[in-house]
Design a protein around this motif. Structure first.
Motif, PDB file in Angstrom:
ATOM      1  N   UNK A 125      54.486  42.335  48.422  1.00 30.97           N
ATOM      2  CA  UNK A 125      53.305  41.884  49.162  1.00 30.97           C
ATOM      3  C   UNK A 125      52.946  42.857  50.276  1.00 30.97           C
ATOM      4  N   UNK A 126      51.668  43.183  50.378  1.00 28.63           N
ATOM      5  CA  UNK A 126      51.140  43.994  51.469  1.00 28.63           C
ATOM      6  C   UNK A 126      50.256  43.092  52.324  1.00 28.63           C
ATOM      7  N   UNK A 127      50.598  42.979  53.615  1.00 29.18           N
ATOM      8  CA  UNK A 127      49.837  42.111  54.522  1.00 29.18           C
ATOM      9  C   UNK A 127      48.833  42.952  55.305  1.00 29.18           C
ATOM     10  N   UNK A 128      47.565  42.567  55.204  1.00 19.35           N
ATOM     11  CA  UNK A 128      46.491  43.381  55.756  1.00 19.35           C
ATOM     12  C   UNK A 128      45.563  42.511  56.599  1.00 19.35           C
ATOM     13  N   UNK A 158      52.135  42.343  60.299  1.00 16.41           N
ATOM     14  CA  UNK A 158      51.051  42.933  59.523  1.00 16.41           C
ATOM     15  C   UNK A 158      51.432  44.363  59.119  1.00 16.41           C
ATOM     16  N   UNK A 159      51.244  44.696  57.854  1.00 22.33           N
ATOM     17  CA  UNK A 159      51.574  46.042  57.385  1.00 22.33           C
ATOM     18  C   UNK A 159      50.477  47.046  57.729  1.00 22.33           C
ATOM     19  N   UNK A 160      49.232  46.635  57.560  1.00 19.47           N
ATOM     20  CA  UNK A 160      48.089  47.520  57.797  1.00 19.47           C
ATOM     21  C   UNK A 160      46.978  46.714  58.466  1.00 19.47           C
ATOM     22  N   UNK A 183      55.637  55.335  58.984  1.00 22.99           N
ATOM     23  CA  UNK A 183      55.887  55.319  57.542  1.00 22.99           C
ATOM     24  C   UNK A 183      57.364  55.364  57.213  1.00 22.99           C
ATOM     25  N   UNK A 184      58.220  55.628  58.204  1.00 19.70           N
ATOM     26  CA  UNK A 184      59.663  55.660  57.959  1.00 19.70           C
ATOM     27  C   UNK A 184      60.146  54.276  57.540  1.00 19.70           C
ATOM     28  N   UNK A 185      60.777  54.194  56.391  1.00 18.10           N
ATOM     29  CA  UNK A 185      61.286  52.923  55.909  1.00 18.10           C
ATOM     30  C   UNK A 185      60.221  52.016  55.329  1.00 18.10           C
ATOM     31  N   UNK A 186      59.010  52.506  55.195  1.00 18.96           N
ATOM     32  CA  UNK A 186      57.907  51.696  54.670  1.00 18.96           C
ATOM     33  C   UNK A 186      58.088  51.472  53.171  1.00 18.96           C
ATOM     34  N   UNK A 187      57.812  50.254  52.714  1.00 12.80           N
ATOM     35  CA  UNK A 187      57.917  49.946  51.297  1.00 12.80           C
ATOM     36  C   UNK A 187      56.903  50.755  50.499  1.00 12.80           C
ATOM     37  N   UNK A 188      57.268  51.155  49.287  1.00 16.05           N
ATOM     38  CA  UNK A 188      56.335  51.931  48.460  1.00 16.05           C
ATOM     39  C   UNK A 188      54.993  51.241  48.264  1.00 16.05           C
ATOM     40  N   UNK A 219      49.174  51.594  49.161  1.00 23.29           N
ATOM     41  CA  UNK A 219      47.972  50.893  49.609  1.00 23.29           C
ATOM     42  C   UNK A 219      47.262  51.693  50.696  1.00 23.29           C
ATOM     43  N   UNK A 220      48.033  52.230  51.639  1.00 16.63           N
ATOM     44  CA  UNK A 220      47.451  53.059  52.696  1.00 16.63           C
ATOM     45  C   UNK A 220      46.769  54.289  52.096  1.00 16.63           C
TER      46      UNK A 220
END
Length: 304
Positions: free
Chosen positions: A94-97, A140-142, A279-284, A289-290
């Motif tokens: 899941x990407x939370x935006x 929130x991811x983005x 971005x360090x440790x960010x899920x693929x 998505x970014x």
């Protein structure tokens, strides 16, 4: 305990392969290292794990019990590694935006379908609101934002797309009935639909794209409301002149449903940008998505 994990791992390898030489051939780990690791483990646990002789290899009764637990640890490590590899190979999760309402209604509806087809294992959770989300504390991811000023938090990465401006628009039928404004002062005679909902008497601060000249015009709107979709619908039904950001007005102008009013004048609406943690440790899934948003907004906003 964690400092001895490698010792348990080496012990499990030696038992699995039935001896030091066989484990060395299978793993390329030198026998000397395997032996040293198991000696360390025996010293740490205070028990003998392996009967050592030049002719045969055998595991003690306590060694077999320890091996059962070491095997569980080894399998868990392999499982964790497998999860990481699978996530790296196929982005999923899941990407939370967080997205402003107008961007969600007019931009995301266009760009999301292609992304969802390209990454079927990714779930996009949108938080659609005009308030500013705290991306760290709210998970929130983005965050996509249109603000007059950029964030100054050193822990965040900011990708700027450019300036958003708002344009005056109206239907051609409305202009045919009420006349076409020739200069900002003419707006005082027109029916205005305003996205500012708090003040009955308002002021437009219009900027000339040609000269940079600023003109302030006092207005008294006939409709006030921060819902751009509603305001654009009213404008399409000949209710007045509306101030709409690029993200909302662009398609309506191209389709001919609305036309620009005083096209050489606009109002700065803010800087359109994206914010996310390091971005360090960010899920693929978040990374792709970014990257997708950067590509999509570069294509759809070439004038930025």
């Amino acid at each position: 305990m964690m400092s001895h994990f490698d010792d348990f791992y080496c012990f499990a390898l030696v038992v699995e392969h039935g001896g030091f030489s066989a484990a060395e051939r299978a793993t390329d780990i030198p026998k000397s290292k395997l032996s040293r690791r198991i000696l360390n483990l025996e010293e740490y646990l205070g028990v003998r794990l392996i009967h050592r002789s030049s002719r045969q290899f055998s595991v003690t009764e306590m060694g077999m019990r320890i091996y059962e637990q070491a095997k569980i640890m080894q399998d868990a490590a392999y499982a964790a590694q497998d999860i990481v590899h699978k996530l790296s190979e196929t982005p999923r999760g899941t990407v939370k935006v967080s997205v402003p309402t107008s961007i969600a209604q007019n931009e995301f509806a266009k760009i999301l379908p292609a992304f969802l087809k390209q990454y079927p294992d990714i779930q996009v959770q949108l938080f659609i609101h005009n308030r500013r989300f705290d991306i760290i504390n709210e998970g929130i991811d983005v965050a996509l934002r249109v603000r007059s000023q950029l964030d100054n938090d050193s822990g965040l990465i900011i990708r700027r797309f450019g300036k958003n401006v708002a344009h005056l628009c109206a239907s051609q039928a409305y202009l045919n009935q009420y006349g076409i404004p020739k200069q900002p002062e003419d707006l005082k005679k027109h029916r205005i639909l305003s996205m500012v909902e708090h003040f009955i008497q308002q002021e437009f601060e219009l900027c000339s794209s040609a000269t940079g000249l600023i003109e302030k015009i006092k207005i008294q709107p006939v409709v006030l409301g921060s819902d751009f979709l509603m305001l654009s619908q009213l404008a399409k039904q000949d209710c007045g002149i509306v101030l709409l950001p690029d993200s909302v007005s662009r398609d309506l102008i191209q389709s001919g449903e609305l036309v620009y009013v005083l096209p050489e004048w606009n109002i700065p609406h803010g800087i359109f940008h994206m914010v996310y943690p390091s971005r360090n440790g960010m899920l693929p899934a978040v990374k792709v998505f970014i990257d997708y948003l950067v590509q999509a907004f570069t294509q759809t906003h070439p004038h930025f």
